[in-house]
Design an enzyme around this catalytic site. Structure first.
Site, PDB file in Angstrom:
ATOM      1  N   SER A  66       0.795  -1.226   0.000  1.00 28.81           N
ATOM      2  CA  SER A  66       0.000   0.000   0.000  1.00 28.81           C
ATOM      3  C   SER A  66       0.832   1.283   0.000  1.00 28.81           C
ATOM      4  CB  SER A  66      -0.927  -0.088   1.215  1.00 28.81           C
ATOM      5  OG  SER A  66      -1.815   0.972   1.275  1.00 28.81           O
ATOM      6  N   ASP A 282      -3.044   6.243  -3.054  1.00 26.22           N
ATOM      7  CA  ASP A 282      -1.882   5.615  -2.423  1.00 26.22           C
ATOM      8  C   ASP A 282      -1.346   4.515  -3.352  1.00 26.22           C
ATOM      9  OD1 ASP A 282      -3.727   3.602  -2.069  1.00 26.22           O
ATOM     10  OD2 ASP A 282      -3.116   3.128  -0.028  1.00 26.22           O
ATOM     11  N   ASP A 284      -1.523   1.360  -3.731  1.00 27.40           N
ATOM     12  CA  ASP A 284      -2.337   0.291  -4.309  1.00 27.40           C
ATOM     13  C   ASP A 284      -3.749   0.787  -4.640  1.00 27.40           C
ATOM     14  OD1 ASP A 284      -3.067   0.529  -1.650  1.00 27.40           O
ATOM     15  OD2 ASP A 284      -3.439  -1.618  -1.373  1.00 27.40           O
ATOM     16  N   ALA A 377     -10.196   8.774   8.226  1.00 26.06           N
ATOM     17  CA  ALA A 377      -9.654  10.089   7.902  1.00 26.06           C
ATOM     18  C   ALA A 377      -8.544   9.977   6.853  1.00 26.06           C
ATOM     19  CB  ALA A 377      -9.133  10.760   9.166  1.00 26.06           C
ATOM     20  N   SER A 502       0.052   0.969  17.277  1.00 23.80           N
ATOM     21  CA  SER A 502      -0.124   0.771  15.844  1.00 23.80           C
ATOM     22  C   SER A 502      -0.363  -0.702  15.551  1.00 23.80           C
ATOM     23  CB  SER A 502       1.125   1.229  15.105  1.00 23.80           C
ATOM     24  OG  SER A 502       1.139   0.675  13.805  1.00 23.80           O
ATOM     25  N   GLY A 503      -1.168  -0.979  14.538  1.00 22.72           N
ATOM     26  CA  GLY A 503      -1.360  -2.361  14.109  1.00 22.72           C
ATOM     27  C   GLY A 503      -0.428  -2.733  12.967  1.00 22.72           C
ATOM     28  N   ARG A 509       0.942   5.341  18.634  1.00 22.47           N
ATOM     29  CA  ARG A 509       0.533   6.600  17.998  1.00 22.47           C
ATOM     30  C   ARG A 509      -0.216   7.487  18.988  1.00 22.47           C
ATOM     31  NH1 ARG A 509       2.019   5.421  12.903  1.00 22.47           N
ATOM     32  NH2 ARG A 509       1.358   3.417  12.029  1.00 22.47           N
TER      33      ARG A 509
HETATM   34  C1  16G Z   1      -3.981  -0.391   7.587  1.00 24.81           C
HETATM   35  C2  16G Z   1      -5.482  -0.462   7.454  1.00 24.81           C
HETATM   36  C3  16G Z   1      -6.085   0.911   7.607  1.00 24.81           C
HETATM   37  C4  16G Z   1      -5.644   1.520   8.918  1.00 24.81           C
HETATM   38  C5  16G Z   1      -4.141   1.476   9.072  1.00 24.81           C
HETATM   39  C6  16G Z   1      -3.793   1.843  10.511  1.00 24.81           C
HETATM   40  C7  16G Z   1      -6.671  -1.985   6.016  1.00 24.81           C
HETATM   41  C8  16G Z   1      -6.883  -2.433   4.613  1.00 24.81           C
HETATM   42  N1  16G Z   1      -5.815  -0.976   6.158  1.00 24.81           N
HETATM   43  O1  16G Z   1      -3.433   0.389   6.570  1.00 24.81           O
HETATM   44  O2  16G Z   1      -7.473   0.763   7.595  1.00 24.81           O
HETATM   45  O3  16G Z   1      -6.053   2.858   8.995  1.00 24.81           O
HETATM   46  O4  16G Z   1      -3.686   0.174   8.837  1.00 24.81           O
HETATM   47  O5  16G Z   1      -2.459   1.617  10.759  1.00 24.81           O
HETATM   48  O6  16G Z   1      -7.231  -2.510   6.968  1.00 24.81           O
HETATM   49  P1  16G Z   1      -1.878   1.681  12.227  1.00 24.81           P
HETATM   50  O7  16G Z   1      -2.566   0.631  13.069  1.00 24.81           O
HETATM   51  O8  16G Z   1      -0.427   1.463  12.040  1.00 24.81           O
HETATM   52  O9  16G Z   1      -2.171   3.063  12.766  1.00 24.81           O
HETATM   53 ZN    ZN Z   2      -3.636   1.207   0.233  1.00 23.15          ZN
END
Ligand code: 16G
Ligand code: ZN
Length: 532
Positions: A66, A282, A284, A377, A502-503, A509
């Site tokens: 992505s 972005d 993708d 957002a 973060s995930g 964050r």
């Molecule tokens: C991934 C998620 C997006 C989320 C982002 C948060 C999908 C397809 N994409 O890009 O929805 O906003 O992770 O990232 O689920 P973070 O947990 O690092 O803040």
């Molecule tokens: Zn993307």
């Protein structure tokens, strides 16, 4: 039973790097592309087994990272309706990906097949695609090794956008049924969206050309296709559509760059005229962010929250004009990152629900409405029409010409919008439809509500120590930290702040907003100071 010989031979070719732990997270497996060979091979095996488990339905696999830097890559699975992989399988995928030898992998696989009672005599069908990353072809080869070791029926969608891959999965599973999703090919996708767009803007005067920052990624391909089909109906000016320069992908351009740095990509400086609309995709093409510069050269961001407000208001108006406001309930889904200004504006008009970050949470919550609008957002989002709503739209007898027109528009929107997942191109066409109908420029759109100044910072803290509740808006651990944050936030006018792990990255964050810029920045840095 499992074809152990072919699995063993294939697995030996794709050893797991020692000392690395892989996790199927919000965006599938995602990390440095050069470390993902074994994971991608195993995902091939898992995709084939998921298809068998679901009686031979087509499963999708997308190889992409992505908006992340070019050396990163990732792999995720797509379920039969074009949605994210069912949550319970994320854990199985993680377990299998972390087996450290071929024997361990085969044992775990055997256990897995038994536990889930997967009937191995069923067929398996998998369609896969990748973005433009240089590590993509080798990863796809590893994926193919996994798929052929099980004997899956495969289809290579080649270099494509994530949302097109989701479309292909849905289209192939519902081909020839009453829930048909369109012709099962990328041409079918372009055709479906373009013809809905043309119907929706028929009779409207054409908008000025739109600059599209393609993040030097696969979105450039889709923009070129739509430009061909749409011709004068919508003039798209692609920039950052360079797919051959190493390192260019997402570099100082694209939706994430614009949203995070709150400025235009440097490459647009000489291109973007005051008042002109531009947008960024972005890497993708599943995220979309709009913006413009005013006469004073000041930057105005039209992010996922602004898209949600624009689109939801338009849909509510159409539902009312069609005489369906008692039958069809429109609702919004946001995350904690939604700007307080947008939440206030929307909650005065519609039911609004807040859920945890990640498309699967938003998508599932949106399914509870008759028409559910969800956007993060960051620009990822779409609109879902429930099957009852589709039926209502098909059967409703309009009693005036105005009702009939509104009903027609709603029906065309169900075709224009990619309901499987957020889709930058489908969302772009949707935004352009609304702007054409409302005769809005970026300025009028931006004036729907005022964004509160906000700041997002990353903190290098051990993220596993951070646990949240209330849709990630409050911390339950480390103990005592939330009370300290509350204490700080109280001192700021319109202050709001939250902390979440973060995930997708090994960081924590911190988000903060307040009435004025300096205060939002200060609050963010002071909360970050508590976290560190
Ligand atoms: C991934 C998620 C997006 C989320 C982002 C948060 C999908 C397809 N994409 O890009 O929805 O906003 O992770 O990232 O689920 P973070 O947990 O690092 O803040
Ligand atoms: Zn993307």
């Amino acid at each position: 039973s499992l074809p152990l010989e072919s699995l063993r031979a294939a697995s030996d070719k794709h050893p797991k790097p020692a000392h690395l732990h892989f996790q199927y997270g919000t965006a599938g497996f995602r990390t440095l592309g050069s470390t993902l060979d074994s994971v991608t091979f195993k995902v091939g095996v898992i995709a084939a087994l998921r298809s068998k488990k679901l009686d031979g339905k087509t499963i999708g696999v997308m190889v992409t990272a992505s908006h992340n830097p070019e050396p990163d890559n990732g792999v995720k699975l797509v379920d039969p309706r074009g949605e994210m992989l069912e949550a319970s399988w994320e854990g199985y995928a993680t377990t299998l990906a972390n087996t450290s030898s071929t024997e361990e992998f085969l044992d775990a696989l055997d256990q897995f097949v038994k536990t889930l009672r997967i009937d191995l005599s069923k067929p398996s069908r998998v369609v896969y695609g990748r973005d433009t990353r240089p590590s993509g072809p080798a990863l796809v080869a590893a994926l193919e090794d996994g798929l052929s070791a099980i004997g899956a029926e495969i289809r290579d969608a080649g270099v494509t956008t994530t949302p097109i891959l989701h479309y292909l999965v849905r289209a192939s599973n519902y081909k020839g049924t009453k829930d048909s999703y369109g012709e099962d090919s990328s041409e079918g996708y372009y055709e479906k969206l373009s013809s809905a767009f043309k119907k929706l803007v028929a009779g409207k005067s054409a908008l000025p050309p739109l600059i599209v920052d393609c993040a030097n990624g696969v979105g450039a391909q889709a923009v070129a296709e739509f430009s061909k089909i749409l011709g004068d109906k919508l003039k798209l000016i692609p920039v950052n559509d360079d797919l051959s320069t190493p390192g260019a992908l997402n570099n100082a351009c694209g939706a994430d760059f614009v949203k995070t740095s709150q400025k235009i990509p440097p490459s647009l400086t000489s291109v973007l005229k005051p008042g002109q609309r531009a947008c960024s995709l972005d890497g993708d093409a599943d995220r979309l962010i709009y913006y413009y510069l005013d006469e004073r050269g000041q930057f105005h961001l039209l992010d996922g929250d602004k898209i949600a407000a624009l689109v939801a208001a338009f849909i509510v108006e159409l539902v009312k004009n069609a005489g369906l406001e008692h039958e069809i309930r429109v609702g919004i889904v946001q995350t904690a990152y939604a700007n307080g200004g947008s939440t206030k504006y929307l909650s005065q008009r519609l039911p609004v629900k807040c859920v945890a970050t990640g498309v699967k949470h938003l998508h599932h919550a949106a399914e509870h409405y008759d028409i559910g609008v969800y956007f993060e957002a960051n620009g990822h989002g779409t609109v879902l029409f429930s099957s009852d709503t589709l039926k209502t739209l098909a059967e409703h007898q309009p009693s005036t010409p105005a009702q009939s027109t509104a009903l027609g528009h709603l029906t065309n929107l169900t075709q224009l919008i990619n309901q499987t997942v957020g889709d930058a191109l489908s969302d772009l066409l949707l935004v352009e439809v609304v702007l054409a109908h409302k005769s809005y420029s970026g300025f009028e759109w931006d004036s729907l509500y005022v964004d509160l100044p906000n700041r997002l910072v990353k903190v290098a803290a051990p993220r596993h120590l951070f646990k949240t509740e209330d849709a990630e808006r409050r911390l339950v651990s480390p103990p005592g930290l939330q009370a300290k944050i509350d204490e700080l936030v109280r001192r700021y006018e319109a202050g709001r702040s939250f902390v979440r792990p973060s995930g997708t990255e090994d960081v924590v964050r911190v988000y903060a907003e307040a009435m004025v810029r300096a205060q939002a920045d200060e609050l963010a840095f002071r909360v970050a100071g508590l976290v560190y």
